[in-house]
Design a protein around this motif. Structure first.
Motif, mmCIF file in Angstrom:
data_model
loop_
_atom_site.group_PDB
_atom_site.id
_atom_site.type_symbol
_atom_site.label_atom_id
_atom_site.label_comp_id
_atom_site.label_asym_id
_atom_site.label_seq_id
_atom_site.Cartn_x
_atom_site.Cartn_y
_atom_site.Cartn_z
ATOM 1 N N LEU A 246 0.821 -1.212 0.000
ATOM 2 C CA LEU A 246 0.000 0.000 0.000
ATOM 3 C C LEU A 246 0.851 1.256 0.000
ATOM 4 C CD1 LEU A 246 -2.772 -0.982 2.597
ATOM 5 C CD2 LEU A 246 -2.951 -0.991 0.107
ATOM 6 N N ALA A 247 2.058 1.163 0.540
ATOM 7 C CA ALA A 247 2.943 2.333 0.604
ATOM 8 C C ALA A 247 3.521 2.704 -0.764
ATOM 9 C CB ALA A 247 4.066 2.076 1.595
ATOM 10 N N LYS A 248 3.466 1.757 -1.705
ATOM 11 C CA LYS A 248 3.985 2.015 -3.053
ATOM 12 C C LYS A 248 2.924 1.654 -4.096
ATOM 13 C CE LYS A 248 8.765 1.070 -1.665
ATOM 14 N NZ LYS A 248 9.968 0.236 -1.905
ATOM 15 N N PRO A 249 1.781 2.330 -4.060
ATOM 16 C CA PRO A 249 0.655 1.920 -4.915
ATOM 17 C C PRO A 249 0.864 2.241 -6.387
ATOM 18 C CG PRO A 249 0.140 3.989 -3.819
ATOM 19 C CD PRO A 249 1.461 3.532 -3.265
ATOM 20 N N LYS A 250 0.366 1.359 -7.226
ATOM 21 C CA LYS A 250 0.305 1.641 -8.654
ATOM 22 C C LYS A 250 -0.743 2.728 -8.898
ATOM 23 C CE LYS A 250 3.092 -1.770 -9.902
ATOM 24 N NZ LYS A 250 4.442 -1.523 -10.484
ATOM 25 N N THR A 251 -0.658 3.395 -10.014
ATOM 26 C CA THR A 251 -1.656 4.410 -10.350
ATOM 27 C C THR A 251 -2.962 3.716 -10.751
ATOM 28 O OG1 THR A 251 -1.090 4.468 -12.698
ATOM 29 C CG2 THR A 251 0.168 5.912 -11.219
ATOM 30 N N PRO A 252 -4.099 4.425 -10.641
ATOM 31 C CA PRO A 252 -5.368 3.825 -11.094
ATOM 32 C C PRO A 252 -5.286 3.341 -12.532
ATOM 33 C CG PRO A 252 -5.797 5.806 -9.820
ATOM 34 C CD PRO A 252 -4.314 5.744 -10.005
ATOM 35 N N GLU A 253 -4.556 4.080 -13.364
ATOM 36 C CA GLU A 253 -4.431 3.691 -14.776
ATOM 37 C C GLU A 253 -3.679 2.365 -14.907
ATOM 38 O OE1 GLU A 253 -5.393 7.814 -14.372
ATOM 39 O OE2 GLU A 253 -3.648 6.716 -13.565
ATOM 40 N N GLN A 254 -2.634 2.194 -14.108
ATOM 41 C CA GLN A 254 -1.870 0.940 -14.154
ATOM 42 C C GLN A 254 -2.703 -0.239 -13.650
ATOM 43 O OE1 GLN A 254 1.425 2.490 -11.774
ATOM 44 N NE2 GLN A 254 2.833 2.106 -13.471
ATOM 45 N N ILE A 255 -3.499 0.011 -12.614
ATOM 46 C CA ILE A 255 -4.332 -1.061 -12.059
ATOM 47 C C ILE A 255 -5.408 -1.477 -13.053
ATOM 48 C CG2 ILE A 255 -5.898 -1.693 -10.178
ATOM 49 C CD1 ILE A 255 -4.390 0.400 -8.465
ATOM 50 N N MET A 256 -6.068 -0.475 -13.632
ATOM 51 C CA MET A 256 -7.136 -0.795 -14.596
ATOM 52 C C MET A 256 -6.572 -1.445 -15.848
ATOM 53 S SD MET A 256 -9.995 2.233 -14.203
ATOM 54 C CE MET A 256 -8.871 3.630 -14.177
ATOM 55 N N ALA A 257 -5.327 -1.103 -16.209
ATOM 56 C CA ALA A 257 -4.688 -1.748 -17.361
ATOM 57 C C ALA A 257 -4.479 -3.231 -17.079
ATOM 58 C CB ALA A 257 -3.358 -1.074 -17.667
ATOM 59 N N LEU A 258 -4.141 -3.571 -15.830
ATOM 60 C CA LEU A 258 -3.969 -4.975 -15.454
ATOM 61 C C LEU A 258 -5.274 -5.749 -15.614
ATOM 62 C CD1 LEU A 258 -2.256 -7.245 -14.036
ATOM 63 C CD2 LEU A 258 -3.196 -6.391 -11.879
ATOM 64 N N CYS A 259 -6.395 -5.092 -15.298
ATOM 65 C CA CYS A 259 -7.694 -5.777 -15.289
ATOM 66 C C CYS A 259 -8.496 -5.565 -16.573
ATOM 67 C CB CYS A 259 -8.525 -5.277 -14.102
ATOM 68 S SG CYS A 259 -7.736 -5.531 -12.505
ATOM 69 N N LYS A 260 -7.943 -4.816 -17.502
ATOM 70 C CA LYS A 260 -8.699 -4.407 -18.697
ATOM 71 C C LYS A 260 -9.253 -5.578 -19.497
ATOM 72 C CE LYS A 260 -8.298 -1.394 -22.755
ATOM 73 N NZ LYS A 260 -7.370 -0.515 -23.534
ATOM 74 N N LYS A 261 -8.468 -6.633 -19.635
ATOM 75 C CA LYS A 261 -8.888 -7.771 -20.457
ATOM 76 C C LYS A 261 -9.197 -9.005 -19.608
ATOM 77 C CE LYS A 261 -6.376 -6.252 -24.569
ATOM 78 N NZ LYS A 261 -5.358 -6.608 -25.607
ATOM 79 N N ALA A 262 -9.529 -8.763 -18.344
ATOM 80 C CA ALA A 262 -9.788 -9.878 -17.434
ATOM 81 C C ALA A 262 -10.977 -10.708 -17.899
ATOM 82 C CB ALA A 262 -10.046 -9.342 -16.032
ATOM 83 N N GLU A 263 -10.878 -12.011 -17.741
ATOM 84 C CA GLU A 263 -11.999 -12.887 -18.046
ATOM 85 C C GLU A 263 -11.921 -14.137 -17.174
ATOM 86 O OE1 GLU A 263 -12.033 -14.258 -22.044
ATOM 87 O OE2 GLU A 263 -10.005 -15.060 -21.980
ATOM 88 N N PHE A 264 -13.083 -14.621 -16.796
ATOM 89 C CA PHE A 264 -13.152 -15.872 -16.050
ATOM 90 C C PHE A 264 -13.086 -17.045 -17.022
ATOM 91 C CE2 PHE A 264 -15.221 -13.146 -12.855
ATOM 92 C CZ PHE A 264 -14.523 -13.548 -11.724
ATOM 93 N N ILE A 265 -12.489 -18.124 -16.563
ATOM 94 C CA ILE A 265 -12.592 -19.405 -17.258
ATOM 95 C C ILE A 265 -13.330 -20.339 -16.310
ATOM 96 C CG2 ILE A 265 -11.343 -21.370 -18.210
ATOM 97 C CD1 ILE A 265 -9.167 -19.489 -19.103
ATOM 98 N N LEU A 266 -14.498 -20.771 -16.722
ATOM 99 C CA LEU A 266 -15.391 -21.560 -15.888
ATOM 100 C C LEU A 266 -15.602 -22.925 -16.528
ATOM 101 C CD1 LEU A 266 -18.040 -18.734 -15.360
ATOM 102 C CD2 LEU A 266 -16.058 -19.224 -13.926
#
Length: 398
Positions: A246-266
């Motif tokens: 938490l002391a070295k947080p990524k920017t909101p843009e970096q976080i959303m970039a990580l999750c941008k193409k997220a998908e579940f495999i069920l």
């Protein structure tokens, strides 16, 4: 017969009168008598709700406060409604803080101790409704002069909302540096006292800013090692790792970039960015074990109709043949793929998750083992249990 009718009418009207909502349009005190002799039971802040227990008696009402104390207030301060034209007379000795700081919007005080139990009634054996943390603001409209008395820390007579604690456990917001100094001055052998202050320091740090977490855990860990409790040591090690991330947080843009193409495999079925058709859903999982219509005033879900499976919750629009994943329980068949190098499946431990994603996540001491990852219009809530990934839920913003 008429006499009995009159008595019943009087009792009924008195009961209704006492249950009406009245407020105080100024700071004042709850006096022991209606002659303002100076003897009083506690402090009211502007806006405090009261119940009337008598008619106007020469400019005074007998009233009940929100902690059930009874006494007298001047009638000129009692009103059915509050408005901007009210002339507030401030009591300089009143300890209750007005809603003009950055912590709370109404009359309030702060929790002074760690893990404070807020109870449903002013009784030590009453149900615990919430656990509060050092530095939490709580709504206070009436404060008894005696610190050993109960205080309503939700300012409401309504049982559904009312919560109570002892007055000595709330007050002005604790000073973080003063607590550190207090801890450092304690004898190393005074383990119980060091643990008590250490817990307060940690909770206040979480209620302040991330820069305070490192010095807080530095002190607390000293005590944890003295106690030599393996479970507490492991828990503290994990919290220290979270604090470092938490002391070295990524920017909101970096976080959303990580999750941008997220998908579940069920069960081997890809979800095309968290969505699939109703037909694909039923082909993979069959008929749901339950269907339910939920309330969705914000319109954040695909549909108000939810399908529930043993390891899946889905919002389904049957007319449009669409399904939107809401919650997935992670097991050998289900996982979340953020990207080729970032997969959340049943094999990832909580410790490994923190090590890899600690700078991406949101976390709170109030909800241990729950973490958040930002999405464009919401976030993932990621839950661990016994060190293992249990579920991932998508929370959309209203």
């Amino acid at each position: 017969m008429k006499k009995y009718h009159f008595i019943l009418f009087f009792l009924f009207s008195t009961l209704v009168h006492s249950q009406d909502r009245y407020h105080l349009k100024s700071d004042t005190r709850l006096f022991t008598s209606k002659n303002n002799t100076g003897e009083f039971l506690g402090y009211f802040k502007y806006g405090a709700e009261i119940q009337l227990l008598s008619e106007n008696e020469k400019g005074w009402y007998k009233v009940k406060s929100d902690n059930f104390s009874e006494g007298y207030v001047e009638a000129k301060f009692v009103s059915k409604t509050l408005n901007a034209a009210d002339i507030k007379i401030k009591d300089k000795e009143n300890p209750i803080i007005e809603g003009n700081d950055s912590y709370y919007g109404g009359n309030h005080l702060f929790v002074l101790v760690a893990g404070l139990k807020a109870r449903a009634l002013p009784d030590r054996n009453s149900k615990v409704k919430e656990i509060l943390f050092t530095g939490d603001p709580v709504a206070v409209n009436y404060l008894p002069k005696n610190p050993e008395e109960w205080v309503n820390i939700n300012g409401s007579f309504t049982p559904e909302y009312a919560q109570y604690t002892i007055g000595k456990f709330i007050g002005e917001r604790p000073d973080f540096n003063a607590l550190l100094k207090n801890f450092d001055q304690l004898d190393v052998a005074a383990i119980p006292e060091r643990k008590t202050i250490g817990e307060r320091i940690v909770e206040l740090a979480w209620n302040s800013d991330v820069s305070k977490l490192a010095p807080a855990y530095q002190r607390y860990y000293e005590v944890v090692k003295q106690l030599n409790d393996p479970k507490l040591i492991a828990e503290t090690d994990l919290n220290i790792a979270i604090a470092k991330g938490l002391a070295k947080p990524k920017t909101p843009e970096q976080i959303m970039a990580l999750c941008k193409k997220a998908e579940f495999i069920l069960k081997g079925q890809k979800t095309k960015s968290l969505h699939l058709t109703q037909k694909e859903l039923e082909k993979t999982f069959g008929k749901p074990i339950k269907k339910a219509t939920i309330s969705d005033d914000c319109g954040i879900y695909l549909s108000n109709l939810f399908y529930y499976y043993p390891d899946l919750e889905v919002s389904v629009d049957e007319k449009q043949n669409q399904a939107e994943i809401i919650k997935v329980f992670i097991n050998e068949n289900n996982k979340l793929v953020l990207n080729a190098n970032s997969i959340l499946d049943h094999s990832i431990s909580e410790k490994a998750f923190i090590a890899k994603y600690g700078t991406y996540i949101g976390a709170s001491i109030k909800t241990p083992h729950y973490y958040t990852l930002l999405l464009g219009d919401g976030h993932f809530t990621i839950e661990f249990k016994d060190g293992k990934l249990l579920s991932i839920e998508i929370i959309f913003y209203c």
